[in-house]
Scaffold this motif. Structure first.
Motif, mmCIF file in Angstrom:
data_model
loop_
_atom_site.group_PDB
_atom_site.id
_atom_site.type_symbol
_atom_site.label_atom_id
_atom_site.label_comp_id
_atom_site.label_asym_id
_atom_site.label_seq_id
_atom_site.Cartn_x
_atom_site.Cartn_y
_atom_site.Cartn_z
ATOM 1 N N GLU A 114 -4.018 5.318 4.915
ATOM 2 C CA GLU A 114 -5.041 4.392 4.445
ATOM 3 C C GLU A 114 -4.483 3.591 3.278
ATOM 4 N N ARG A 144 -5.055 1.274 0.392
ATOM 5 C CA ARG A 144 -6.193 0.806 -0.396
ATOM 6 C C ARG A 144 -5.948 -0.551 -1.026
ATOM 7 N N ASP A 145 -4.698 -0.799 -1.350
ATOM 8 C CA ASP A 145 -4.364 -2.024 -2.056
ATOM 9 C C ASP A 145 -3.178 -2.677 -1.345
ATOM 10 N N ASP A 164 -13.279 0.096 -9.038
ATOM 11 C CA ASP A 164 -12.342 -0.472 -8.067
ATOM 12 C C ASP A 164 -12.999 -1.680 -7.399
#
Lengths: 333, 109
Positions: free
Chosen positions: A319, A321-322, B23
């Motif tokens: 995964e 995320r960024d 976030d």
């Protein structure tokens, strides 16, 4: 087409008037989907109902008949609203198509190629976490030097995409790949600062490698520090250098530093998609990332960046995320 | 994941306690909550981040925007209770030099 609709509705109405049960009622519900598809307005539907009723029921009181005229008048505005709504949906679809086109143009414009410079091995990988990449890499090159810019645009959508064009233009407007990175960042900051909104900014690292002196000169605008790996020492050095994010203050000046690369040494440029990885047990420490890079230090720069990506995505259970961007510049000879 | 901002008005200043992860998902919520803060007579805003377990660059964007707003109203913004990770983020980005930040007490950098 309307005749077909009228015929169908008549049948549904007849059934329901004969027997008022759930099933016959449900027929009406299914029928309405068809009406929407065929663009039949609410007032038209009342007309259809009236015509069907006149055929199915023989003795409609006159007053009820008249009431339909009123009802049709009342429904006209609903019809207009519906029509407007459909227009908007169409327009939105057109916008989406235009956006996709624009995104494609953008991708083509921003495309950069890894330059070939004698004695230098460069590997680059940039993977977006979502559809649009907030990371941006751009190379400049001439016969003996390479300029490498790695930026992370914080912000979304079209403004962020335009911001990348500003970075590219800023880099292209300086006089070649050998220009002092501090000056390059000064230029880009002035361009970006004028144009971005308050909560948008850019972190960027720019480095220039001179293949004749084997030196790497770098400056940072609030970006994740680059790493220098010394083959002889077998250690990484963090190339920390002060510098504020782009687009925060107009009167910011940047500074640059230089490091010399021996044969087999390399410099790692990255975004926080590499340094801020999180697995289920918490953050993946930078030491771990360095270890992964060191494991493949003898491979080609491109193989190295691909290996690091594979290992890190594995640790994060696939995964991302960024946005992930990693550039390795290695002195080959 | 969630974010909470608990505001307290003290003499001449507003103190906010932020708790959670900041976030891309929670940043818009935080931005909204910070935008609701009215300065009134206060000339200083202190945001306590000691209960912020994680913050990425999107979160940083919220604070930069807020910092600019507060500055334009001639007030001061102070961020306190930064964990070593958060402190590093502010140091790397150069924001630590233009903003008033304070690490959580007793922390060895």
């Amino acid at each position: 087409m309307p005749q077909e609709v009228e015929r169908q509705y008549k049948a549904i109405l007849r059934n329901y008037l004969e027997q008022q049960n759930e099933l016959n009622l449900y027929e009406g519900q299914t029928f309405s989907k068809q009406l929407i598809q065929k663009n039949i307005s609410p007032e038209e539907m009342i007309g259809i109902h009236r015509a069907a009723l006149e055929e199915v029921v023989s003795d409609i009181p006159e007053k009820i008949e008249h009431s339909f005229d009123l009802l049709i008048e009342v429904m006209v505005r609903y019809g207009l609203a519906l029509h407007e709504h459909q227009n908007l949906i169409q327009k939105q679809e057109n916008f989406r198509i235009e956006m996709d086109l624009a995104a494609n143009v953008q991708r083509t414009l921003l495309k950069t190629t890894v330059p070939q410079v004698q004695g230098l091995d460069i590997g680059m990988l940039s993977v977006p976490a979502k559809e649009m990449n907030g990371d941006y890499v751009h190379f400049l090159s001439d016969s003996q030097s390479v300029g490498i810019g790695v930026a992370d645009v914080i912000g979304k959508g079209i403004p962020a995409a335009l911001c990348m064009s500003m970075i590219k233009n800023g880099m292209d407007s300086v006089d070649g790949a050998h220009v002092d990175p501090a000056i390059v960042l000064d230029v880009i900051n002035r361009i970006v600062e004028r144009s971005v909104t308050d909560s948008m900014f850019v972190s960027m690292i720019y480095g220039s490698y001179d293949a004749t002196t084997h030196t790497f000169t770098y400056a940072s605008a609030g970006h994740e520090p680059a790493l220098h790996y010394s083959l002889q020492e077998g250690t990484f050095h963090e190339l920390f250098i002060k510098g504020l994010l782009l687009g925060v203050l107009p009167q910011t000046t940047y500074q640059s530093q230089t490091v010399r690369l021996e044969i087999g040494d390399f410099v790692v440029l990255m975004t926080d998609g590499v340094t801020e990885c999180r697995s289920q047990d918490g953050f993946i420490e930078m030491e771990k990332v360095m270890k992964i890079i060191e494991d493949v230090k003898t491979e080609s720069a491109q193989e190295m960046v691909e290996y690091v990506y594979k290992e890190l995505i594995l640790l994060q259970d696939f995964e991302l995320r960024d946005d992930f961007t990693l550039v390795i510049v290695k002195r080959a000879v | 994941m969630n974010i909470s901002v608990d505001l307290q008005r003290e003499e001449n200043k507003v103190v906010g306690f932020i708790e959670g992860e900041i976030d891309a998902f929670t940043a818009p919520m935080l931005r909204e909550k910070l935008a609701e803060i009215t300065l009134g007579d206060s000339k200083e805003i202190v945001l306590d981040l000691s209960e912020v377990s994680y913050m990425d660059s999107t979160g940083l964007g919220v604070f930069v925007g807020f910092f600019k707003n507060v500055k334009s109203e001639n007030a001061k913004l102070k961020l306190t209770g930064l964990s070593s990770r958060l402190k590093r983020l502010f140091d790397i980005t150069g924001l630590g030099e233009i903003m008033d930040i304070e690490s959580s007490t007793g922390e060895v950098k």
